[in-house]
Design a protein around this motif. Structure first.
Motif, PDB file in Angstrom:
ATOM      1  N   ASN A 430      15.688 -14.336 -27.470  1.00  0.00           N
ATOM      2  CA  ASN A 430      15.909 -14.195 -26.027  1.00  0.00           C
ATOM      3  C   ASN A 430      17.380 -14.272 -25.674  1.00  0.00           C
ATOM      4  O   ASN A 430      17.873 -13.534 -24.809  1.00  0.00           O
ATOM      5  CB  ASN A 430      15.132 -15.284 -25.267  1.00  0.00           C
ATOM      6  N   LEU A 431      18.098 -15.167 -26.334  1.00  0.00           N
ATOM      7  CA  LEU A 431      19.533 -15.307 -26.074  1.00  0.00           C
ATOM      8  C   LEU A 431      20.261 -14.003 -26.367  1.00  0.00           C
ATOM      9  O   LEU A 431      21.074 -13.526 -25.554  1.00  0.00           O
ATOM     10  CB  LEU A 431      20.104 -16.449 -26.928  1.00  0.00           C
ATOM     11  N   GLY A 432      19.973 -13.396 -27.500  1.00  0.00           N
ATOM     12  CA  GLY A 432      20.647 -12.153 -27.863  1.00  0.00           C
ATOM     13  C   GLY A 432      20.262 -10.991 -26.972  1.00  0.00           C
ATOM     14  O   GLY A 432      21.130 -10.237 -26.497  1.00  0.00           O
ATOM     15  N   CYS A 433      18.954 -10.826 -26.717  1.00  0.00           N
ATOM     16  CA  CYS A 433      18.485  -9.661 -25.960  1.00  0.00           C
ATOM     17  C   CYS A 433      18.889  -9.718 -24.498  1.00  0.00           C
ATOM     18  O   CYS A 433      19.313  -8.705 -23.919  1.00  0.00           O
ATOM     19  CB  CYS A 433      16.966  -9.535 -26.080  1.00  0.00           C
ATOM     20  N   ILE A 437      23.138  -8.547 -24.384  1.00  0.00           N
ATOM     21  CA  ILE A 437      22.949  -7.116 -24.142  1.00  0.00           C
ATOM     22  C   ILE A 437      22.481  -6.834 -22.720  1.00  0.00           C
ATOM     23  O   ILE A 437      23.162  -6.144 -21.955  1.00  0.00           O
ATOM     24  CB  ILE A 437      21.956  -6.524 -25.165  1.00  0.00           C
ATOM     25  N   GLY A 438      21.320  -7.328 -22.338  1.00  0.00           N
ATOM     26  CA  GLY A 438      20.720  -6.979 -21.049  1.00  0.00           C
ATOM     27  C   GLY A 438      21.559  -7.357 -19.843  1.00  0.00           C
ATOM     28  O   GLY A 438      21.861  -6.514 -18.989  1.00  0.00           O
ATOM     29  N   PHE A 439      21.945  -8.626 -19.769  1.00  0.00           N
ATOM     30  CA  PHE A 439      22.699  -9.094 -18.603  1.00  0.00           C
ATOM     31  C   PHE A 439      24.084  -8.442 -18.489  1.00  0.00           C
ATOM     32  O   PHE A 439      24.445  -7.938 -17.409  1.00  0.00           O
ATOM     33  CB  PHE A 439      22.809 -10.617 -18.647  1.00  0.00           C
ATOM     34  N   PRO A 440      24.902  -8.387 -19.561  1.00  0.00           N
ATOM     35  CA  PRO A 440      26.200  -7.701 -19.443  1.00  0.00           C
ATOM     36  C   PRO A 440      26.050  -6.228 -19.073  1.00  0.00           C
ATOM     37  O   PRO A 440      26.842  -5.702 -18.286  1.00  0.00           O
ATOM     38  CB  PRO A 440      26.818  -7.863 -20.838  1.00  0.00           C
ATOM     39  N   GLY A 455      21.251  -0.401 -11.099  1.00  0.00           N
ATOM     40  CA  GLY A 455      21.985  -0.698 -12.318  1.00  0.00           C
ATOM     41  C   GLY A 455      21.668  -2.078 -12.861  1.00  0.00           C
ATOM     42  O   GLY A 455      21.472  -2.259 -14.074  1.00  0.00           O
ATOM     43  N   MET A 456      21.587  -3.066 -11.964  1.00  0.00           N
ATOM     44  CA  MET A 456      21.286  -4.423 -12.398  1.00  0.00           C
ATOM     45  C   MET A 456      19.882  -4.494 -13.004  1.00  0.00           C
ATOM     46  O   MET A 456      19.657  -5.126 -14.038  1.00  0.00           O
ATOM     47  CB  MET A 456      21.420  -5.388 -11.217  1.00  0.00           C
ATOM     48  N   TRP A 457      18.928  -3.828 -12.357  1.00  0.00           N
ATOM     49  CA  TRP A 457      17.561  -3.840 -12.871  1.00  0.00           C
ATOM     50  C   TRP A 457      17.479  -3.078 -14.201  1.00  0.00           C
ATOM     51  O   TRP A 457      16.743  -3.462 -15.103  1.00  0.00           O
ATOM     52  CB  TRP A 457      16.607  -3.226 -11.849  1.00  0.00           C
ATOM     53  N   GLY A 458      18.250  -2.001 -14.329  1.00  0.00           N
ATOM     54  CA  GLY A 458      18.261  -1.237 -15.569  1.00  0.00           C
ATOM     55  C   GLY A 458      18.747  -2.063 -16.744  1.00  0.00           C
ATOM     56  O   GLY A 458      18.206  -1.974 -17.863  1.00  0.00           O
ATOM     57  N   ALA A 462      16.614  -3.152 -20.139  1.00  0.00           N
ATOM     58  CA  ALA A 462      17.055  -2.955 -21.521  1.00  0.00           C
ATOM     59  C   ALA A 462      16.878  -4.234 -22.337  1.00  0.00           C
ATOM     60  O   ALA A 462      16.452  -4.196 -23.505  1.00  0.00           O
ATOM     61  CB  ALA A 462      18.516  -2.516 -21.540  1.00  0.00           C
ATOM     62  N   GLY A 463      17.183  -5.381 -21.726  1.00  0.00           N
ATOM     63  CA  GLY A 463      17.002  -6.660 -22.407  1.00  0.00           C
ATOM     64  C   GLY A 463      15.549  -6.934 -22.748  1.00  0.00           C
ATOM     65  O   GLY A 463      15.224  -7.371 -23.857  1.00  0.00           O
ATOM     66  N   VAL A 464      14.649  -6.664 -21.787  1.00  0.00           N
ATOM     67  CA  VAL A 464      13.218  -6.876 -22.019  1.00  0.00           C
ATOM     68  C   VAL A 464      12.714  -5.951 -23.124  1.00  0.00           C
ATOM     69  O   VAL A 464      11.909  -6.352 -23.977  1.00  0.00           O
ATOM     70  CB  VAL A 464      12.417  -6.652 -20.721  1.00  0.00           C
ATOM     71  N   GLY A 465      13.195  -4.691 -23.118  1.00  0.00           N
ATOM     72  CA  GLY A 465      12.781  -3.740 -24.142  1.00  0.00           C
ATOM     73  C   GLY A 465      13.165  -4.187 -25.542  1.00  0.00           C
ATOM     74  O   GLY A 465      12.368  -4.118 -26.484  1.00  0.00           O
ATOM     75  N   LEU A 466      14.402  -4.678 -25.686  1.00  0.00           N
ATOM     76  CA  LEU A 466      14.855  -5.158 -26.993  1.00  0.00           C
ATOM     77  C   LEU A 466      14.095  -6.404 -27.424  1.00  0.00           C
ATOM     78  O   LEU A 466      13.741  -6.555 -28.601  1.00  0.00           O
ATOM     79  CB  LEU A 466      16.354  -5.459 -26.934  1.00  0.00           C
ATOM     80  N   GLN A 467      13.840  -7.291 -26.464  1.00  0.00           N
ATOM     81  CA  GLN A 467      13.086  -8.495 -26.792  1.00  0.00           C
ATOM     82  C   GLN A 467      11.687  -8.149 -27.275  1.00  0.00           C
ATOM     83  O   GLN A 467      11.180  -8.709 -28.255  1.00  0.00           O
ATOM     84  CB  GLN A 467      13.008  -9.413 -25.569  1.00  0.00           C
TER      85      GLN A 467
END
Length: 512
Positions: A430-433, A437-440, A455-458, A462-467
């Motif tokens: 979770n920390l990595g995704c 990645i997601g938040f930045p 953009g913020m939601w996008g 992306a973070g949720v997808g990677l997780q």
């Protein structure tokens, strides 16, 4: 270490079970057998049908309980939205940021019991469940005291993160009113996990249903009829959460959990260090997700038309939260099934349960996504009278629909992780995704590229997808025979020694 990377690099270990491990309070109960190898479609459908019954027996009431309890805050948000946009933003900010922070940690730390109580129940160590719950009460009550400064100084904290001044001021005032809810969280979630491990989910659903009906009436009376505004909203939320706490404790204390609840015990203060380690891992795993949502809400207050942006994102997150509560029901069900089966030494049954619950959740996820796109212009209307907010909500429909689909997989696999005891590993994922990645990415899209709330939601998407991809990879590559073998040692390491009932009674008498 090997125990923190669940079986990915370990050799296959054949599980053997002691007769002692299989003992139950009823000593004549026989140990169960693992699922036989499935060799035909007919056999698969038969086993899937039986497993689906077990899952829905747990998931149905758990889904209702999750929705009912989530609806307490969401209903208050709906009532507040028909006062003013500012009051909607204040309640949303407190609900998703201040209360969301404490909720994430309390729910996460309480979920340590899903691992320990579930595996102890599967291993027939019923007498330890009540002790585990009391240890969790001790730890979470201490955490509630530690969280008090966040409630007391909510306004300056929100201003430090550049939240809109008017929103921060009113949200801080509302946070002071909501301190009783904080301590209700600390007592509620351990009881929920204690009951879930024993499949006592129907009682939880009935108590939550009564609390929700009471809550809706109280909101109508205090906010609409008596026009008490945010004070009325706070009274309704606090009273409803404490009704759930008292109702669940009454059910437990009245003897409906024989063998698992033996009254209050000084054993609750034994092995707190080992227990706290797993609780912290669980809390970090869960709150890293909640914090990402919290930060999104706070940063939305820095966008152009801050009140519109905060209102739109909070409405989408509110709706997403309702959908996630459905999958939290599956999360609870699969966590119970995995922990029970691993505790009982049945790894193939645990694997099959994952497959069956994923099939059900994906079907529901597709339905939710299609429904969201079809109703994109109307689902924001119940939350606000402001047409600009409704339009902003509609502009997020495609990203929102994709989020809803990913949400059908991620909570289920998180439940697998909790049932298996992988909290620390998933915390790193979770920390990595989310944060690397997601938040930045969301910040760059939302602010640097001026894409606003889309953009913020996008970035968050992306973070949720990677997780989700990481969870699928871990689950697919796990050595389940190894995990079943680890269940007993995990109870001893993180929960204290799994004593026999005789030793338990002897130690309890000595401490008394």
């Amino acid at each position: 270490m090997a125990q923190e990377v669940p079986g990915l690099t370990e050799p296959l270990i054949h599980v053997t079970r002691d007769q002692e491990t299989d003992q139950h309070c009823n000593h004549d109960e026989k140990p169960g057998h693992d699922l036989e190898e499935i060799k035909s479609i007919k056999q698969f459908l038969k086993e899937a049908r039986e497993e689906n019954k077990r899952i829905w027996y747990l998931a149905g009431p758990a889904i209702f309980t999750s929705i009912a309890q989530y609806s307490l805050g969401a209903a208050t948000q709906v009532f507040a939205g028909h006062l003013t946009t500012l009051e909607l933003d204040a309640v949303s900010t407190e609900n998703l940021v201040i209360a969301g922070l404490s909720l994430g940690i309390m729910l996460g730390m309480g979920s340590a019991l899903e691992t320990l109580c579930g595996q102890a129940y599967g291993a027939k160590q019923l007498h330890m469940l009540g002790v585990y719950m009391q240890r969790s009460w001790v730890i979470l009550t201490i955490m509630c005291i530690c969280f008090l400064p966040i409630y007391l100084f909510a306004t300056p904290i929100l201003l430090f993160f550049h939240q809109n001044e008017e929103i921060a001021s009113l949200a801080g005032k509302f946070s002071l009113y909501m301190i009783p809810q904080l301590f209700a969280y600390g007592l509620n979630f351990p009881m929920q996990k204690f009951l879930q491990a024993q499949s006592k989910v129907l009682a939880m659903a009935l108590i939550s249903a009564a609390a929700l009906v009471f809550h809706l009436f109280l909101n109508w009376l205090l906010i609409v009829q008596l026009r008490l505004g945010l004070v009325g909203a706070a009274v309704a939320l606090n009273a409803s959460w404490w009704l759930i706490v008292l109702g669940q404790f009454a059910y437990i204390a009245m003897g409906y959990c024989p063998g698992a609840w033996n009254g209050f015990s000084m054993l609750a203060f034994k092995d707190l260090g080992a227990f706290t380690k797993l609780s912290i891992g669980s809390g970090i795993m869960m709150c890293l997700e909640f914090w990402c949502l919290m930060i999104t809400i706070v940063l939305a207050g820095n966008l152009k038309n801050a009140q519109i942006a905060v209102g739109a994102i909070s409405i989408c997150m509110n709706l997403s939260g309702w959908q996630i509560m459905i999958y939290f029901g599956f999360n609870a069900a699969i966590s119970v099934r995995i922990s029970n089966e691993l505790g009982a030494g049945r790894p193939r049954a645990a694997q099959f349960s994952i497959l069956v619950v994923l099939m059900s959740s994906v079907i529901l996820g597709l339905f939710s996504s299609v429904l969201t796109l079809a109703l994109r212009d109307v689902y924001g209307v119940p939350f606000t009278n402001n047409p600009e907010v409704v339009d902003a909500v509609s502009s997020l429909a495609i990203l929102f629909a994709l989020s809803l689909f990913l949400n059908c997989i991620q909570p289920v696999l998180s439940g697998v992780a909790v049932g298996a005891g992988w909290q620390w590993l998933i915390a790193y994922v979770n920390l990595g995704c989310y944060y690397l990645i997601g938040f930045p990415l969301g910040y760059v899209l939302g602010f640097s590229l001026d894409k606003g709330i889309q953009g913020m939601w996008g970035g968050q998407l992306a973070g949720v997808g990677l997780q989700t991809a990481a969870l699928i990879f871990i689950t697919w590559n796990t050595n389940w025979d190894y995990e079943a073998n680890q269940a007993s040692s995990r109870i001893k390491k993180w929960g204290g020694s799994a004593m026999s009932p005789e030793d338990y009674c002897s130690l309890k008498s000595e401490l008394a």
